[in-house]
Design a protein around this motif. Structure first.
Motif, PDB file in Angstrom:
ATOM      1  N   ILE A  98     -50.674  67.786   5.201  1.00 42.40           N
ATOM      2  CA  ILE A  98     -51.110  67.758   6.595  1.00 42.40           C
ATOM      3  C   ILE A  98     -51.306  66.301   7.007  1.00 42.40           C
ATOM      4  CG2 ILE A  98     -52.850  68.487   8.271  1.00 42.40           C
ATOM      5  CD1 ILE A  98     -53.656  70.701   6.287  1.00 42.40           C
ATOM      6  N   GLU A  99     -50.710  65.913   8.101  1.00 43.37           N
ATOM      7  CA  GLU A  99     -50.956  64.600   8.684  1.00 43.37           C
ATOM      8  C   GLU A  99     -51.686  64.785  10.012  1.00 43.37           C
ATOM      9  OE1 GLU A  99     -50.672  61.779   7.373  1.00 43.37           O
ATOM     10  OE2 GLU A  99     -49.171  61.932   5.761  1.00 43.37           O
ATOM     11  N   VAL A 100     -52.463  63.798  10.395  1.00 36.23           N
ATOM     12  CA  VAL A 100     -53.306  63.894  11.582  1.00 36.23           C
ATOM     13  C   VAL A 100     -52.866  62.877  12.616  1.00 36.23           C
ATOM     14  CG1 VAL A 100     -55.674  63.916  12.439  1.00 36.23           C
ATOM     15  CG2 VAL A 100     -55.210  64.522  10.045  1.00 36.23           C
ATOM     16  N   GLU A 101     -52.666  63.310  13.843  1.00 32.64           N
ATOM     17  CA  GLU A 101     -52.434  62.413  14.970  1.00 32.64           C
ATOM     18  C   GLU A 101     -53.350  62.845  16.103  1.00 32.64           C
ATOM     19  OE1 GLU A 101     -51.065  59.625  15.625  1.00 32.64           O
ATOM     20  OE2 GLU A 101     -50.148  59.365  13.649  1.00 32.64           O
TER      21      GLU A 101
ATOM     22  N   TRP B  20     -61.865  74.626   9.198  1.00 32.43           N
ATOM     23  CA  TRP B  20     -61.626  74.099   7.860  1.00 32.43           C
ATOM     24  C   TRP B  20     -62.032  72.624   7.780  1.00 32.43           C
ATOM     25  CZ3 TRP B  20     -59.592  77.178   3.881  1.00 32.43           C
ATOM     26  CH2 TRP B  20     -59.136  78.438   4.278  1.00 32.43           C
ATOM     27  N   ILE B  21     -61.706  71.872   8.822  1.00 35.81           N
ATOM     28  CA  ILE B  21     -62.066  70.457   8.846  1.00 35.81           C
ATOM     29  C   ILE B  21     -63.583  70.292   8.879  1.00 35.81           C
ATOM     30  CG2 ILE B  21     -61.950  68.332  10.211  1.00 35.81           C
ATOM     31  CD1 ILE B  21     -59.360  68.975   8.785  1.00 35.81           C
ATOM     32  N   ASP B  22     -64.255  71.092   9.714  1.00 36.52           N
ATOM     33  CA  ASP B  22     -65.708  71.002   9.798  1.00 36.52           C
ATOM     34  C   ASP B  22     -66.356  71.317   8.455  1.00 36.52           C
ATOM     35  OD1 ASP B  22     -65.481  70.374  12.466  1.00 36.52           O
ATOM     36  OD2 ASP B  22     -65.930  72.392  13.183  1.00 36.52           O
ATOM     37  N   GLN B  23     -65.816  72.288   7.733  1.00 34.35           N
ATOM     38  CA  GLN B  23     -66.367  72.639   6.430  1.00 34.35           C
ATOM     39  C   GLN B  23     -66.150  71.506   5.430  1.00 34.35           C
ATOM     40  OE1 GLN B  23     -68.059  75.670   6.010  1.00 34.35           O
ATOM     41  NE2 GLN B  23     -68.767  74.624   4.171  1.00 34.35           N
ATOM     42  N   ALA B  24     -64.934  70.963   5.404  1.00 30.16           N
ATOM     43  CA  ALA B  24     -64.638  69.872   4.480  1.00 30.16           C
ATOM     44  C   ALA B  24     -65.430  68.618   4.820  1.00 30.16           C
ATOM     45  CB  ALA B  24     -63.141  69.571   4.488  1.00 30.16           C
ATOM     46  N   ALA B  25     -65.779  68.446   6.095  1.00 32.43           N
ATOM     47  CA  ALA B  25     -66.509  67.261   6.524  1.00 32.43           C
ATOM     48  C   ALA B  25     -67.902  67.183   5.918  1.00 32.43           C
ATOM     49  CB  ALA B  25     -66.598  67.213   8.048  1.00 32.43           C
ATOM     50  N   THR B  26     -68.415  68.301   5.416  1.00 39.18           N
ATOM     51  CA  THR B  26     -69.728  68.272   4.774  1.00 39.18           C
ATOM     52  C   THR B  26     -69.690  67.481   3.471  1.00 39.18           C
ATOM     53  OG1 THR B  26     -69.311  70.363   3.584  1.00 39.18           O
ATOM     54  CG2 THR B  26     -70.324  70.514   5.759  1.00 39.18           C
TER      55      THR B  26
ATOM     56  N   ARG C 142     -59.938  61.724   6.068  1.00 38.66           N
ATOM     57  CA  ARG C 142     -60.537  61.834   4.746  1.00 38.66           C
ATOM     58  C   ARG C 142     -60.631  63.304   4.315  1.00 38.66           C
ATOM     59  NH1 ARG C 142     -63.591  58.271   1.544  1.00 38.66           N
ATOM     60  NH2 ARG C 142     -62.378  56.708   2.658  1.00 38.66           N
ATOM     61  N   CYS C 143     -60.981  64.188   5.262  1.00 41.99           N
ATOM     62  CA  CYS C 143     -61.032  65.621   4.950  1.00 41.99           C
ATOM     63  C   CYS C 143     -59.683  66.121   4.462  1.00 41.99           C
ATOM     64  CB  CYS C 143     -61.450  66.428   6.184  1.00 41.99           C
ATOM     65  SG  CYS C 143     -63.169  66.253   6.650  1.00 41.99           S
ATOM     66  N   VAL C 144     -58.637  65.761   5.195  1.00 46.06           N
ATOM     67  CA  VAL C 144     -57.297  66.259   4.894  1.00 46.06           C
ATOM     68  C   VAL C 144     -56.776  65.689   3.584  1.00 46.06           C
ATOM     69  CG1 VAL C 144     -54.895  66.111   5.635  1.00 46.06           C
ATOM     70  CG2 VAL C 144     -56.657  66.810   7.270  1.00 46.06           C
ATOM     71  N   VAL C 145     -56.878  64.378   3.430  1.00 43.11           N
ATOM     72  CA  VAL C 145     -56.250  63.719   2.289  1.00 43.11           C
ATOM     73  C   VAL C 145     -56.992  64.010   0.990  1.00 43.11           C
ATOM     74  CG1 VAL C 145     -55.678  61.474   1.291  1.00 43.11           C
ATOM     75  CG2 VAL C 145     -55.214  61.927   3.707  1.00 43.11           C
ATOM     76  N   ARG C 146     -58.308  63.984   1.007  1.00 34.45           N
ATOM     77  CA  ARG C 146     -59.054  64.093  -0.245  1.00 34.45           C
ATOM     78  C   ARG C 146     -59.480  65.510  -0.594  1.00 34.45           C
ATOM     79  NH1 ARG C 146     -62.997  58.849  -0.964  1.00 34.45           N
ATOM     80  NH2 ARG C 146     -61.325  57.342  -1.299  1.00 34.45           N
TER      81      ARG C 146
END
Length: 390
Positions: free
Chosen positions: A24-27, A60-66, A79-83
């Protein structure tokens, strides 16, 4: 966690389970789903990811952001997506979703009006993210130099600069591409600045920092990698002292350092180096940047921002400058990394939580991530060609 983009925890193991079978890439606020080899989208003509297992991607992003340090919103998304987000079954559990051997993915086209749903087998391990674009330094058409710096690590970045800048001496313009560069060392900035700044230009002070006081840190704690010194340091020339005085008059930090917890202010002054191989490149320069630019690359961008003939193009950088140190927690294998300094831009903003703003904002299109058209590079070429015609 606080605002410290360098902070992280190592030495633990993720629970076993299925992983996302794509990258997943983010723009901006959109997410692009592509094959792990960066050659195609998950579904041709439908680049944007909107749902995983029926849940909006933002959940999903909000959950990973924790699990991510606080910072600029665009840096948190990356950071959420990559890691983290690749650990599909882990996040399924956190979201109350069942494990299964496939994942249901909803995608849309560029208009957002047409959707496609695909069911894919889960992967056994998360995929790694390559540094993008994978392009070499070279001379482009229209006699434009293209200097690609995928890392700020000292040896490879200085080698790229010292190899190619002599070949660009007669170029009509220069593109410096630092997209996806997540840092390393500040030496590349010091060296490249010597080519771009006029030999008669006054020293350029663009950042101030202070380190967290600790018995293990002496007064030269920031002299090594950060190349930063106290105002009263004996190494400053009269011209540099004058530049520091001017910077201090303008500098208003957004965060006041707690009394008794931080060192006096330290400064970084750029100046043109005296070296037989260095010449003054006085043609227009465009620097390509994105949200994956981080740490020493943030400093690189901040150092070039506002320099005569230099334009920053792309999206805001990640935002992080901390001179980090690692600590092992007792007898455990857990290693904690934390920043040791508070680092500020000339406008008073911390690097962490903001990043460096481009002079011209332009996001990449989905095709860029699969080796297709690169409109950010094309825009840079257009800007330089227009300058040739003036």
């Amino acid at each position: 966690m606080g605002i410290d983009g360098h902070s992280r925890v190592r030495g633990y193991q993720w629970p076993t389970g299925g992983c996302l079978p794509f990258l997943i890439e983010v723009e901006g606020d959109r997410f692009i789903a592509l094959q792990s080899n960066h050659t195609a989208f998950v579904a041709d003509g439908f680049p944007y990811l909107t749902r995983i297992d029926g849940r909006p991607i933002q959940q999903w992003i909000d959950q990973a952001a924790t699990r991510v340090p606080k910072g600029a919103p665009h840096w948190i998304r990356h950071r959420c997506v990559v890691r983290f987000l690749g650990r599909l079954d882990y996040w399924r559990k956190e979201l109350g979703l069942p494990r299964k051997q496939t994942v249901r993915v909803e995608l849309t086209d560029a208009t957002g009006q047409h959707t496609r749903v695909v069911e894919l087998p889960v992967a056994k391990a998360p995929f790694s993210y390559p540094i993008w674009p994978q392009q070499p330094s070279r001379l482009l058409n229209n006699n434009i130099g293209y200097l690609r710096l995928p890392t700020m690590e000292k040896e490879p970045s200085l080698k790229e600069i010292t190899t190619w800048m002599p070949q660009f001496r007669n170029a009509s313009g220069l593109i410096v591409d630092v997209r996806d560069n997540d840092g390393g060392d500040r030496a590349a900035l010091l060296w490249l600045y010597s080519y771009l700044a006029s030999p008669t230009a006054p020293p350029h002070v663009f950042t101030a920092a202070a380190y967290r006081l600790h018995v293990s840190r002496n007064e030269n704690h920031l002299a090594g990698g950060p190349f930063m010194f106290r105002e009263d340091d004996a190494q400053w020339s009269p011209a540099e002292r004058l530049a520091i005085e001017g910077f201090k008059k303008r500098f208003k930090p957004e965060w006041e350092l707690p009394v008794g917890q931080f060192s006096p202010w330290h400064y970084l002054a750029l100046r043109s180096r005296v070296d037989a191989s260095i010449y003054h490149f006085d043609k227009p320069v465009v620097v390509l940047m994105n949200a994956k630019c981080f740490s020493a690359c943030d400093i690189f961008l901040a150092g070039l921002k506002g320099v005569k003939n230099v334009t920053l193009l792309g999206t805001p950088s990640g935002g992080g400058s901390g001179n980090s140190e690692s600590f092992i927690l007792g007898a455990t294998p857990i290693r904690l990394t934390l920043s040791t300094m508070a680092s500020f831009q000339a406008n008073g903003r911390l690097f962490d939580g903001h990043g460096v703003q481009p002079d011209i904002v332009l996001e990449a299109e989905p095709a860029y991530y699969i080796g297709g058209s690169d409109r950010v590079l094309e825009k840079a070429v257009s800007l330089l060609k227009a300058s040739q015609n003036k």
